[in-house]
Write a protein that holds these residues in place. Structure first.
Motif, PDB file in Angstrom:
ATOM      1  N   ASP A 171       0.834  -1.204   0.000  1.00 63.08           N
ATOM      2  CA  ASP A 171       0.000   0.000   0.000  1.00 63.08           C
ATOM      3  C   ASP A 171       0.869   1.255   0.000  1.00 63.08           C
ATOM      4  O   ASP A 171       0.684   2.167   0.798  1.00 63.08           O
ATOM      5  CB  ASP A 171      -0.959   0.014   1.198  1.00 63.08           C
ATOM      6  CG  ASP A 171      -2.020   1.111   1.071  1.00 63.08           C
ATOM      7  OD1 ASP A 171      -2.338   1.485  -0.069  1.00 63.08           O
ATOM      8  OD2 ASP A 171      -2.495   1.597   2.115  1.00 63.08           O
ATOM      9  N   GLN A 172       1.834   1.270  -0.922  1.00 64.63           N
ATOM     10  CA  GLN A 172       2.737   2.413  -1.027  1.00 64.63           C
ATOM     11  C   GLN A 172       3.168   2.598  -2.474  1.00 64.63           C
ATOM     12  O   GLN A 172       2.985   1.723  -3.318  1.00 64.63           O
ATOM     13  CB  GLN A 172       3.968   2.226  -0.147  1.00 64.63           C
ATOM     14  CG  GLN A 172       4.899   1.125  -0.597  1.00 64.63           C
ATOM     15  CD  GLN A 172       6.018   0.865   0.405  1.00 64.63           C
ATOM     16  OE1 GLN A 172       5.802   0.883   1.614  1.00 64.63           O
ATOM     17  NE2 GLN A 172       7.217   0.609  -0.088  1.00 64.63           N
ATOM     18  N   ARG A 173       3.778   3.731  -2.752  1.00 64.24           N
ATOM     19  CA  ARG A 173       4.161   4.095  -4.103  1.00 64.24           C
ATOM     20  C   ARG A 173       5.292   3.201  -4.623  1.00 64.24           C
ATOM     21  O   ARG A 173       6.245   2.898  -3.904  1.00 64.24           O
ATOM     22  CB  ARG A 173       4.627   5.557  -4.123  1.00 64.24           C
ATOM     23  CG  ARG A 173       4.903   6.152  -5.488  1.00 64.24           C
ATOM     24  CD  ARG A 173       5.208   7.633  -5.303  1.00 64.24           C
ATOM     25  NE  ARG A 173       5.416   8.330  -6.562  1.00 64.24           N
ATOM     26  CZ  ARG A 173       6.606   8.501  -7.136  1.00 64.24           C
ATOM     27  NH1 ARG A 173       7.689   8.007  -6.557  1.00 64.24           N
ATOM     28  NH2 ARG A 173       6.717   9.161  -8.276  1.00 64.24           N
ATOM     29  N   VAL A 174       5.166   2.787  -5.885  1.00 60.47           N
ATOM     30  CA  VAL A 174       6.168   1.987  -6.573  1.00 60.47           C
ATOM     31  C   VAL A 174       6.448   2.665  -7.905  1.00 60.47           C
ATOM     32  O   VAL A 174       5.520   3.092  -8.599  1.00 60.47           O
ATOM     33  CB  VAL A 174       5.675   0.544  -6.808  1.00 60.47           C
ATOM     34  CG1 VAL A 174       6.689  -0.245  -7.618  1.00 60.47           C
ATOM     35  CG2 VAL A 174       5.371  -0.143  -5.483  1.00 60.47           C
ATOM     36  N   ILE A 175       7.720   2.766  -8.283  1.00 64.25           N
ATOM     37  CA  ILE A 175       8.055   3.322  -9.591  1.00 64.25           C
ATOM     38  C   ILE A 175       8.306   2.185 -10.562  1.00 64.25           C
ATOM     39  O   ILE A 175       8.946   1.184 -10.213  1.00 64.25           O
ATOM     40  CB  ILE A 175       9.261   4.282  -9.510  1.00 64.25           C
ATOM     41  CG1 ILE A 175       9.388   5.082 -10.807  1.00 64.25           C
ATOM     42  CG2 ILE A 175      10.552   3.551  -9.176  1.00 64.25           C
ATOM     43  CD1 ILE A 175      10.237   6.328 -10.681  1.00 64.25           C
ATOM     44  N   ALA A 176       7.743   2.303 -11.763  1.00 68.04           N
ATOM     45  CA  ALA A 176       7.862   1.258 -12.777  1.00 68.04           C
ATOM     46  C   ALA A 176       8.349   1.890 -14.070  1.00 68.04           C
ATOM     47  O   ALA A 176       7.833   2.934 -14.487  1.00 68.04           O
ATOM     48  CB  ALA A 176       6.519   0.564 -13.006  1.00 68.04           C
ATOM     49  N   SER A 177       9.341   1.260 -14.705  1.00 72.01           N
ATOM     50  CA  SER A 177       9.884   1.827 -15.936  1.00 72.01           C
ATOM     51  C   SER A 177       9.996   0.762 -17.009  1.00 72.01           C
ATOM     52  O   SER A 177      10.150  -0.428 -16.726  1.00 72.01           O
ATOM     53  CB  SER A 177      11.267   2.435 -15.677  1.00 72.01           C
ATOM     54  OG  SER A 177      12.223   1.418 -15.447  1.00 72.01           O
ATOM     55  N   GLY A 195      -6.821  -0.785  -9.512  1.00 69.83           N
ATOM     56  CA  GLY A 195      -7.141   0.174  -8.463  1.00 69.83           C
ATOM     57  C   GLY A 195      -5.946   0.745  -7.742  1.00 69.83           C
ATOM     58  O   GLY A 195      -6.073   1.254  -6.631  1.00 69.83           O
ATOM     59  N   VAL A 196      -4.761   0.692  -8.380  1.00 67.73           N
ATOM     60  CA  VAL A 196      -3.557   1.228  -7.730  1.00 67.73           C
ATOM     61  C   VAL A 196      -2.879   2.289  -8.598  1.00 67.73           C
ATOM     62  O   VAL A 196      -1.681   2.523  -8.480  1.00 67.73           O
ATOM     63  CB  VAL A 196      -2.542   0.102  -7.394  1.00 67.73           C
ATOM     64  CG1 VAL A 196      -3.071  -0.789  -6.291  1.00 67.73           C
ATOM     65  CG2 VAL A 196      -2.186  -0.704  -8.634  1.00 67.73           C
ATOM     66  N   GLU A 197      -3.690   2.957  -9.453  1.00 64.02           N
ATOM     67  CA  GLU A 197      -3.086   3.965 -10.326  1.00 64.02           C
ATOM     68  C   GLU A 197      -2.430   5.090  -9.538  1.00 64.02           C
ATOM     69  O   GLU A 197      -1.467   5.706  -9.994  1.00 64.02           O
ATOM     70  CB  GLU A 197      -4.119   4.538 -11.307  1.00 64.02           C
ATOM     71  CG  GLU A 197      -5.266   5.290 -10.669  1.00 64.02           C
ATOM     72  CD  GLU A 197      -6.463   4.405 -10.380  1.00 64.02           C
ATOM     73  OE1 GLU A 197      -7.589   4.904 -10.506  1.00 64.02           O
ATOM     74  OE2 GLU A 197      -6.259   3.231 -10.014  1.00 64.02           O
ATOM     75  N   GLY A 198      -2.922   5.344  -8.325  1.00 62.18           N
ATOM     76  CA  GLY A 198      -2.327   6.386  -7.501  1.00 62.18           C
ATOM     77  C   GLY A 198      -1.030   5.965  -6.843  1.00 62.18           C
ATOM     78  O   GLY A 198      -0.309   6.806  -6.302  1.00 62.18           O
ATOM     79  N   LEU A 199      -0.706   4.662  -6.917  1.00 63.75           N
ATOM     80  CA  LEU A 199       0.496   4.149  -6.266  1.00 63.75           C
ATOM     81  C   LEU A 199       1.604   3.795  -7.253  1.00 63.75           C
ATOM     82  O   LEU A 199       2.752   3.618  -6.848  1.00 63.75           O
ATOM     83  CB  LEU A 199       0.157   2.902  -5.433  1.00 63.75           C
ATOM     84  CG  LEU A 199      -0.790   3.102  -4.253  1.00 63.75           C
ATOM     85  CD1 LEU A 199      -1.069   1.765  -3.573  1.00 63.75           C
ATOM     86  CD2 LEU A 199      -0.204   4.090  -3.256  1.00 63.75           C
ATOM     87  N   ILE A 200       1.284   3.655  -8.528  1.00 65.01           N
ATOM     88  CA  ILE A 200       2.262   3.249  -9.542  1.00 65.01           C
ATOM     89  C   ILE A 200       2.649   4.457 -10.385  1.00 65.01           C
ATOM     90  O   ILE A 200       1.809   5.069 -11.047  1.00 65.01           O
ATOM     91  CB  ILE A 200       1.710   2.147 -10.459  1.00 65.01           C
ATOM     92  CG1 ILE A 200       1.154   0.977  -9.647  1.00 65.01           C
ATOM     93  CG2 ILE A 200       2.782   1.687 -11.428  1.00 65.01           C
ATOM     94  CD1 ILE A 200       2.187   0.161  -8.933  1.00 65.01           C
ATOM     95  N   HIS A 201       3.906   4.796 -10.363  1.00 62.31           N
ATOM     96  CA  HIS A 201       4.429   5.888 -11.196  1.00 62.31           C
ATOM     97  C   HIS A 201       5.205   5.267 -12.344  1.00 62.31           C
ATOM     98  O   HIS A 201       6.278   4.686 -12.144  1.00 62.31           O
ATOM     99  CB  HIS A 201       5.331   6.803 -10.364  1.00 62.31           C
ATOM    100  CG  HIS A 201       5.936   7.927 -11.139  1.00 62.31           C
ATOM    101  ND1 HIS A 201       5.230   8.669 -12.066  1.00 62.31           N
ATOM    102  CD2 HIS A 201       7.206   8.434 -11.135  1.00 62.31           C
ATOM    103  CE1 HIS A 201       6.017   9.588 -12.592  1.00 62.31           C
ATOM    104  NE2 HIS A 201       7.228   9.463 -12.053  1.00 62.31           N
ATOM    105  N   CYS A 202       4.668   5.345 -13.562  1.00 65.10           N
ATOM    106  CA  CYS A 202       5.248   4.695 -14.733  1.00 65.10           C
ATOM    107  C   CYS A 202       6.021   5.705 -15.568  1.00 65.10           C
ATOM    108  O   CYS A 202       5.489   6.776 -15.894  1.00 65.10           O
ATOM    109  CB  CYS A 202       4.157   4.069 -15.598  1.00 65.10           C
ATOM    110  SG  CYS A 202       3.143   2.837 -14.759  1.00 65.10           S
TER     111      CYS A 202
END
Length: 290
Positions: A171-177, A195-202
Motif C-alpha cells: 500500500d505504497q508508491r512503486v516506480i515502474a519503468s 485500483g492502484v493507479e495512484g500508487l504506480i508511477h510509470c
C-alpha cells in the motif's frame, strides 16, 4: 485481410541492426521491423519484418546474403483477433498468495488471494511465463518472511504486474519503468484496472536512466525481469541504486545462464540468497551486502 511475416537469424548484433535498417527500405515496405536477441541462449539475433502485401522473395534473399543471415522464412498469417484468442487460451496463475487472471476469469479469484488483473496485451508479463511467475513467488516469500521495503522499483516492467503486486501488499508508491512506450501505456492501464493507479508511477526509461528513478533511490527492493545480457550490463547501476541490505529480484534468465548473472552481481556486492527454477527459467533473489 492476411498479413505476412519474414523472419531470419544472424550471429551478430551489428549485422542484425544493419539488416533491420535495410529491411525498412524494401518495396513493398514492411509495416514494422523487429530486431531481438533470442532467449534460447544461442547468441543469435532474430530479424523480422511484417507486411500487408506479400514481400519480394528475391529482394529478401539478396538482403539475407548481404548481411550474413540465414534465408528469410516467409509466412502468411491469417486475419485473426490474436488478443481475443490469447485471452481464451490463458488460464489463471497462482504464485504464492498472488492470483493472476484475465477479466474473463474474474469469478475464479479464491477467497484470501491477492488478485492481479492482467489482460493479454502488447507488453511482456502476463504471468504465464516462468520468469514472471518466478518473480511473484520470490517476492511473496520475501514479504512472507516479514520484509517490508520502504521503496520499490520495477525496471523493465512490461505489464507492471510486479509493481502492482508490490503496491497491493505494501500500500505504497512503486516506480515502474520500461524502455518501450507501449509497455508504459499498458502498465498505466493495468495499474488503473487494479485500483492502484495512484500508487504506480510509470516512466519510459532504459534501466535507471530517468530523473524520477534516480531521485527516489536508493531502493529497498528492485525487480528486473529482462534478459541475461541487459541484466549483466545493469549490475553496476543496480548496486548503485539499491540500499544497503536491500533486495533485488532478477529473472529472464535461462537456467544455464544463472551462474554468469550471479557472478556479475557478486562483483558489485549483490549476493544470492535464493535461486529458483521454473521450467527452463531461473529467478534470483539477491541481497546488497554493501
Amino acid at each position: 485481410m492476411p498479413t505476412w511475416t519474414a523472419l531470419t537469424t544472424t550471429s551478430e548484433k551489428l549485422l542484425a541492426d544493419a539488416l533491420g535498417e535495410a529491411l525498412e527500405d524494401l518495396d513493398p515496405a514492411p509495416t514494422g521491423v523487429g530486431v531481438f536477441e533470442m532467449e534460447d541462449g544461442s547468441g543469435l539475433w532474430e530479424v523480422g519484418g511484417y507486411f500487408v502485401e506479400a514481400p519480394d522473395d528475391i529482394a529478401l534473399a539478396i538482403l539475407a546474403a548481404a548481411h550474413g543471415a540465414k534465408a528469410f522464412v516467409v509466412s502468411e498469417v491469417p486475419d485473426q483477433d490474436w488478443v481475443a484468442h490469447v485471452r481464451r487460451e490463458l488460464h489463471p496463475v497462482e504464485a504464492g498468495r498472488f492470483f493472476l487472471y484475465g477479466d474473463h476469469d474474474a469469478d475464479k479469484v479464491p477467497q484470501g488471494a491477492i488478485p492481479l488483473l492482467i489482460e493479454a496485451a502488447m507488453a511482456f508479463g502476463t504471468g504465464h511465463h516462468g520468469t514472471t511467475k518466478g518473480c511473484l513467488e520470490a517476492v511473496d516469500i520475501l514479504f512472507g518472511a516479514g520484509v517490508r521495503p520502504g521503496s520499490v522499483a520495477d525496471i523493465g516492467c512490461g505489464t507492471a504486474v510486479l509493481a502492482i503486486a508490490a503496491a497491493k501488499v505494501l500500500d505504497q508508491r512503486v516506480i515502474a519503468s520500461d524502455i518501450d512506450e507501449v509497455a508504459v501505456e499498458v502498465a498505466r492501464a493495468n495499474a488503473a484496472a487494479n485500483g492502484v493507479e495512484g500508487l504506480i508511477h510509470c516512466v519510459e526509461a532504459a534501466g535507471f536512466d530517468h530523473p524520477d528513478i534516480r531521485a527516489a533511490a536508493p531502493y529497498d527492493l528492485v525487480f528486473a525481469n529482462i534478459l541475461k545480457g541487459p541484466l549483466v550490463d545493469l549490475a553496476p547501476d543496480m548496486a548503485a541504486h539499491t540500499a544497503p541490505g536491500g533486495h533485488v529480484i532478477l529473472s529472464g534468465i535461462l537456467n544455464e545462464q544463472a551462474d554468469d548473472v550471479i557472478a556479475a552481481y557478486a562483483d558489485h556486492g549483490l549476493d544470492p540468497i535464493a535461486r529458483d527454477e521454473i521450467g527452463e527459467w531461473t529467478t534470483l533473489t539477491l541481497r546488497n551486502g554493501n
